[in-house]
Design a protein around this motif. Structure first.
Motif, PDB file in Angstrom:
ATOM      1  N   UNK A  91       0.848  -1.170   0.000  1.00  0.00           N
ATOM      2  CA  UNK A  91       0.000   0.000   0.000  1.00  0.00           C
ATOM      3  C   UNK A  91       0.895   1.236   0.000  1.00  0.00           C
ATOM      4  N   UNK A  92       0.663   2.205  -0.895  1.00  0.00           N
ATOM      5  CA  UNK A  92       1.453   3.433  -0.879  1.00  0.00           C
ATOM      6  C   UNK A  92       1.326   4.154   0.460  1.00  0.00           C
ATOM      7  N   UNK A  93       2.449   4.701   0.917  1.00  0.00           N
ATOM      8  CA  UNK A  93       2.481   5.405   2.200  1.00  0.00           C
ATOM      9  C   UNK A  93       3.422   6.598   2.098  1.00  0.00           C
ATOM     10  N   UNK A  94       3.381   7.484   3.066  1.00  0.00           N
ATOM     11  CA  UNK A  94       4.282   8.638   3.066  1.00  0.00           C
ATOM     12  C   UNK A  94       5.712   8.140   3.260  1.00  0.00           C
ATOM     13  N   UNK A  95       6.592   8.557   2.352  1.00  0.00           N
ATOM     14  CA  UNK A  95       7.991   8.144   2.403  1.00  0.00           C
ATOM     15  C   UNK A  95       8.938   9.323   2.572  1.00  0.00           C
ATOM     16  N   UNK A  96       8.423  10.542   2.411  1.00  0.00           N
ATOM     17  CA  UNK A  96       9.287  11.725   2.471  1.00  0.00           C
ATOM     18  C   UNK A  96       8.404  12.937   2.736  1.00  0.00           C
TER      19      UNK A  96
END
Length: 122
Positions: free
Chosen positions: A1-6
């Motif tokens: 699942x896409x998530x906040x990475x930066x």
């Protein structure tokens, strides 16, 4: 699942902002090679594990605010999903040697980024 990475923090005074966030949250700041007007930020979660990484550079415009970047497998694929959902793509670019970035606007006029890691980006 896409998530906040930066996340990115725009600042009018980099040293003042660095002092504020390092003092408040204990964030660590480092200049990446060749980028003296930009800092990479390291954070630690409440459990002591490595947290989301960020960056800080000079504010580009008075309206620029802190923004989160979502890690996705393909910027092209998710840029299409953004527009299909009613959002807009404001800018799309390679970050040579690191990956691909798209700056997006959601249906509520919030800016966010899409990030695809790819060391072959040119």
């Amino acid at each position: 699942m896409p998530t906040i990475v930066h996340f990115d923090v725009p600042a009018d005074d980099l040293e003042r902002a660095k002092e504020f966030y390092s003092g408040l949250f204990g964030w660590n700041f480092e200049h990446p090679p060749g980028m003296e007007d930009y800092y990479l930020i390291e954070t630690t979660g409440l459990d002591g594990e490595e947290g989301v990484r960020g960056g800080m550079g000079h504010r580009g415009s008075p309206e620029q605010r802190m923004a989160g970047y979502i890690g996705v497998p393909s910027v092209d694929e998710y840029a299409e999903k953004v527009t299909d959902a009613g959002g807009k793509i404001l800018n799309r670019m390679p970050v040579p040697g690191w990956g691909y970035l798209a700056i997006c606007l959601d249906t509520e006029n919030n800016i966010f980024g899409l990030w695809e890691e790819n060391s072959d980006a040119k």
